[in-house]
Design an enzyme around this catalytic site. Structure first.
Site, PDB file in Angstrom:
ATOM      1  N   LYS A   1      40.314  34.092  38.652  1.00 38.24           N
ATOM      2  CA  LYS A   1      41.001  35.238  38.052  1.00 38.24           C
ATOM      3  C   LYS A   1      40.654  35.365  36.574  1.00 38.24           C
ATOM      4  O   LYS A   1      40.599  34.369  35.841  1.00 38.24           O
ATOM      5  CB  LYS A   1      42.509  35.065  38.240  1.00 38.24           C
ATOM      6  CG  LYS A   1      43.364  36.219  37.725  1.00 38.24           C
ATOM      7  CD  LYS A   1      44.830  35.947  38.026  1.00 38.24           C
ATOM      8  CE  LYS A   1      45.756  37.058  37.559  1.00 38.24           C
ATOM      9  NZ  LYS A   1      47.171  36.783  37.914  1.00 38.24           N
TER      10      LYS A   1
ATOM     11  N   SER B   1      52.378  36.605  42.101  1.00 36.06           N
ATOM     12  CA  SER B   1      51.067  37.222  41.897  1.00 36.06           C
ATOM     13  C   SER B   1      49.932  36.582  42.673  1.00 36.06           C
ATOM     14  O   SER B   1      48.817  37.115  42.673  1.00 36.06           O
ATOM     15  CB  SER B   1      50.712  37.215  40.404  1.00 36.06           C
ATOM     16  OG  SER B   1      51.565  38.069  39.690  1.00 36.06           O
TER      17      SER B   1
ATOM     18  N   SER C   1      49.285  40.117  40.434  1.00 36.51           N
ATOM     19  CA  SER C   1      48.191  40.538  39.569  1.00 36.51           C
ATOM     20  C   SER C   1      46.863  39.871  39.919  1.00 36.51           C
ATOM     21  O   SER C   1      45.840  40.153  39.308  1.00 36.51           O
ATOM     22  CB  SER C   1      48.551  40.208  38.112  1.00 36.51           C
ATOM     23  OG  SER C   1      48.767  38.796  37.968  1.00 36.51           O
TER      24      SER C   1
END
Length: 727
Positions: free
Chosen positions: A347, A444, A420
């Protein structure tokens, strides 16, 4: 006619020997004194199924080359030595002297600038040959040998050359053959980074999309129509692989010369000189890998070809979903380890040395990260290929910046992949890679996993280090895993967590079931029945749709049918699910404001600014009250876990929506209603995909803090049962 052959290696030696055998006057020139001495002493020997003979001919080093050359000079040096060969010929060609380029790549221009374009002829030599020792060449096969003028004319000197050289053909389309050979060279270079024979690599289904796309990227840059060449056909690239594999199998040389340079001779290859000037998403990746092997940072292995194939999938499957932030070429990693060669996406709020940490925001620092985050360093130490950073919502705060956009769901691109950590989830769900790292502050990791139909693990708070991860809410932030299967989560956790923190992998679960490594067989013969605490209040929550309710209850019924014990869990904390969302929002927004308060937020997305404004309004008493409630929730969940192995309920109350619901600002979406409590308390939790109608649905299992391995073992057993049921 007297011929000078400049470079008496594989191709030059084979051509020089053939000319001398056929009665032509040939002078060989080579920069290696050992080659010159061997040819002058023993002659030039050709061996192999294509020919077996020895000829005598004179050989000299470049310093002894005549100052005037009035005959054809056949240039057969390696592509990266072309400039030196051109300098050697500059001013030497007179009368009928001209250079014939027998090299790979587009090197005729270098010779033309030194000797003049009128003194250069191009050729494509496609037979296989390799040097066995100085003065001895193995000729592996017979193949196309095309000769032509770069301007497409058919001249007398081209016809004469074709007449003199064995198997040679004069052509008006030499540029088309050169571009066809260049496309083939791109594919050969890719196969050379592995230890597979050329034919095996060409026939392997896992690599065919890569090889076709490599060739296509070269063909797309050709200013002329590439010509068919020994099985290669630019109009049928997929079929070319089968024909080229057949062509390769007919040769006595199973590997390319590039592979021999890399794996046997440990010499610099021609690849950077041949392919270095080409554009494309994949060709530069091949060059990077070849150079990494040349520099000793890697060795020829199948994992390199797997990496190239992942780059192809990244562009073909990940880019259209807006799942890719950065691509990392030839990533540094340990040569061995538990994750050796495994592909991992990270990420883009996690620092990866050498690329910017964009955090899904144009307001982020554009400078490359100077060092790896702790989790990335551990991945590399375990041998993993950290090959890409994945797109995320801005600063993981729950909003997509309009200049960046959100990531779409590979199961249905009209839907979001979740936030996210949506980029990591999408890359795994799309099949680009099987392992990815995300972060989870309110769900997330688990929410994108549920939306995309993969496994998403939020470990025990603090189990994975957060150094080098841009924070959102330090007391709620967790690094987590997104994987195609639960065993993949276990492999990542074992590589990323301190062994002492993981505890005893054989420690029993609460019901007496033996916990273990996630990679072990999930349901061995005589496996114990686990006890599942069913959070009925979550299933009856107003946010849960009929589709999710049916899928989760159906999954629980499968577990019950396999002998697992289901026990309904009640408690005051389950009657206050919406209130826990408010508690999480207070803590996360207040801490996020503290993180960002000294930063220029003018370029942030409107939603991100609203979230930070909400955090700025949180008073000290409100924050303290939220922390008190957090402690109460921790105790309540610990109590609910007494007598059961895991708690179970839906991950999210609904399937993937079209857009990411807001967090902490505006109307509550209930998206983190079931995931957020475990961020507050630090309990490990995992989302599993369960069979359902239409889009994926997630089943969330939560375990005791510190008992992550026990949770993974139970989740792996559940995953296997659910997959068997789905099949």
């Amino acid at each position: 006619m007297r011929y000078v052959v400049l470079g008496c290696g594989a191709v030059g030696g084979a051509v020089a020997a053939g000319l001398a055998r056929d009665g032509h006057d040939v002078l060989a020139c080579d920069a290696d004194p050992a080659v010159v001495a061997a040819v002058n002493t023993r002659g030039l020997r050709i061996e192999g199924p294509a020919a077996n003979f020895t000829v005598r001919l004179p050989a000299v080093v470049p310093a002894d080359l005549p100052p005037r050359l009035e005959h054809p000079v056949l240039v057969a040096v390696r592509a990266h030595d072309t400039a030196a060969a051109a300098a050697l010929l500059a001013g030497r060609l007179h009368g009928d002297g001209y250079a014939v380029c027998l090299q790979n790549g587009m090197t005729t221009g270098i010779l033309a600038r030194a000797a003049g374009p009128e003194r250069v002829v191009a050729a494509v030599v496609n037979f296989g040959a390799e040097v066995l020792e100085p003065g001895v060449v193995l000729r592996g096969n017979r193949a196309s040998f095309m000769i032509g003028e770069p301007d497409g004319s058919l001249t007398g000197r081209v016809r004469s050359l074709a007449s003199d050289m064995e198997d040679a053909t004069a052509t008006r389309d030499i540029l088309g053959y050169l571009w066809a050979k260049l496309a083939c060279e791109a594919m050969l270079a890719a196969t050379a980074v592995s230890d597979l024979p050329v034919a095996v690599a060409l026939e392997e289904p896992a690599y065919q999309a890569l090889l076709v796309e490599l060739a296509q990227q070269v063909v797309a840059q050709a200013p002329v129509r590439p010509m068919p060449l020994d099985g290669f056909d630019a109009t049928d690239l997929a079929g070319s692989l089968t024909r080229l594999a057949r062509f390769s199998r007919a040769s006595a040389i199973p590997h390319s010369g590039i592979y021999r340079d890399l794996a046997v001779l440990h010499h610099p290859t021609e690849v950077p000189a041949i392919l270095g000037g080409l554009d494309g998403t994949l060709v530069p990746r091949v060059v990077e890998l070849v150079q990494a092997i040349e520099q000793g940072r890697r060795s020829c292995a199948r994992e390199n070809l797997d990496l190239l194939a992942a780059y192809e999938r990244l562009e073909r499957l990940g880019r259209p979903l807006n799942a890719v932030a950065s691509v990392i070429g030839a990533p540094e990693r340990a040569a061995a380890g538990p994750l050796a060669g495994r592909l991992v996406a990270v990420k883009d709020i996690i620092a990866v040395a050498g690329v910017p940490t964009r955090c899904g925001s144009p307001a982020s620092d554009p400078a490359p990260a100077p060092r790896d985050a702790a989790v990335v360093a551990r991945l590399r130490a375990a041998g993993a290929e950290v090959f890409a950073t994945s797109q995320c919502l801005e600063y993981a705060a729950g909003f997509a910046h309009p200049e960046v956009g959100d990531t779409r769901n590979p199961r249905d691109p009209s839907r979001t992949s979740g936030g996210s950590s949506g980029g990591s989830a999408a890359l795994v769900a799309a099949g680009v890679c099987g392992l990815a790292i995300g972060t989870d502050t309110g769900g997330s990791v688990r929410i994108p996993a549920a939306y995309c139909g993969i496994a998403g693990l939020k470990p025990t708070y603090g189990l994975l280090p957060l150094e080098g991860v841009f924070p959102l809410s330090p007391t709620c932030d967790h690094a987590g895993t997104l994987t195609a299967t639960v065993p993949g989560a276990g492999e990542l956790l074992a590589a990323l967590a301190d062994p002492a923190a993981l505890g005893d992998p054989g420690a029993p679960a609460e019901s007496g079931a033996r916990a273990g490594h996630a990679g072990e067989p999930a349901v061995p013969s005589g496996a114990p029945a686990f006890t599942v605490g069913v959070l009925r209040a979550q299933l009856t929550d107003p946010s849960v749709t009929a589709e999710v309710h049916e899928a989760v209850t159906g999954a629980l019924a499968v577990l019950s049918g396999a002998g697992w014990h289901l026990r309904e869990i009640t408690g005051p904390w389950l009657d206050q699910l919406a209130q826990w969302e408010d508690t999480l929002a207070v803590i996360v927004t207040a801490e996020a404001f503290t993180v960002h308060q000294d930063r220029d937020v003018d370029r942030y997305a409107e939603g991100t600014r609203a979230l930070l404004a909400l955090g700025a309004s949180v008073g000290a008493r409100q924050y303290t009250d939220a922390q008190r409630r957090r402690a109460e929730l921790t105790t309540a969940i610990e109590t609910s876990l007494m007598g059961v192995d895991v708690l179970a309920g839906p991950t999210v109350g609904y399937q993937a929506p079209e857009q990411d619901p807001p967090f902490g600002a505006g109307e509550g979406s209930a998206e983190s209603r079931f995931t957020g409590p475990y961020n507050l308390t630090g309990h490990p939790a995992i989302s599993l995909p369960v069979p359902g109608a239409g889009l994926p649905v997630g089943l969330q299992l939560a375990g005791r803090r510190g008992a992550d391995l026990a949770l993974l073992r139970i989740a792996a057993a559940a995953e296997q049962l659910l997959r068997v049921k789905e099949d």
